[in-house]
Scaffold this motif. Structure first.
Motif, PDB file in Angstrom:
ATOM      1  N   ARG A  24      20.209  73.350   7.330  1.00  0.00           N
ATOM      2  CA  ARG A  24      20.298  71.897   7.036  1.00  0.00           C
ATOM      3  C   ARG A  24      21.996  71.739   6.715  1.00  0.00           C
ATOM      4  N   LEU A  28      24.844  69.714   8.754  1.00  0.00           N
ATOM      5  CA  LEU A  28      25.904  68.863   8.041  1.00  0.00           C
ATOM      6  C   LEU A  28      27.011  69.401   8.148  1.00  0.00           C
ATOM      7  N   LYS A  29      27.491  70.558   8.651  1.00  0.00           N
ATOM      8  CA  LYS A  29      28.902  71.046   9.190  1.00  0.00           C
ATOM      9  C   LYS A  29      29.090  70.519  10.480  1.00  0.00           C
ATOM     10  N   GLU A  31      27.739  67.712  11.992  1.00  0.00           N
ATOM     11  CA  GLU A  31      27.688  66.267  11.849  1.00  0.00           C
ATOM     12  C   GLU A  31      29.274  66.051  11.238  1.00  0.00           C
ATOM     13  N   ASP A 117      24.292  57.355  11.690  1.00  0.00           N
ATOM     14  CA  ASP A 117      23.235  56.970  10.851  1.00  0.00           C
ATOM     15  C   ASP A 117      22.143  55.889  11.520  1.00  0.00           C
TER      16      ASP A 117
END
Length: 120
Positions: A24, A28-29, A31, A117
């Motif tokens: 996860r 996130l990195k 993204e 998103d």
């Protein structure tokens, strides 16, 4: 025996949880890198366009100043009129800065950072 099975099961859950958290964080990195890359490239393209538009506007202003100067038989007066026009534009931009600059910039950043998103 029951405690041994429970301990092994708990150890497996812990390992899976650590793997999930690690993956996860990596997601996130990635993204963040994608969004920052889009933002940076967008800024570079817009700066390039602004540069060429500024050059166009400069040469158009020079031509307009010389043209008005010929009509009025005074180059200085022609350029003074062009300068007054830009002063009026700067004044109007200052008055309407919230509508013309701040809101569109905020909207573009929101769209840029939260666009992916919507797709998920």
């Amino acid at each position: 025996m029951f405690q041994n099975i429970f301990s092994e099961h708990l150890s497996g859950i812990r390992k899976e949880l650590e793997d999930y958290v690690g993956k996860r964080i990596e997601l996130l990195k990635l993204e963040l890198v994608e969004r920052l890359s889009k933002c940076t490239s967008s800024i570079i393209v817009k700066l390039g366009l602004m540069y060429f538009l500024l050059l166009f506007l400069m040469f158009l202003s020079l031509a307009g100043g010389f043209y008005i100067g010929e009509l009025l038989h005074s180059n200085a007066l022609g350029f003074l009129i062009i300068a007054g026009f830009y002063l009026l534009l700067a004044f109007l931009l200052y008055i309407f800065r919230s509508y013309l600059v701040e809101r569109p910039v905020i909207r573009s950043f929101i769209k840029l950072f939260f666009e992916s998103d919507k797709n998920e």
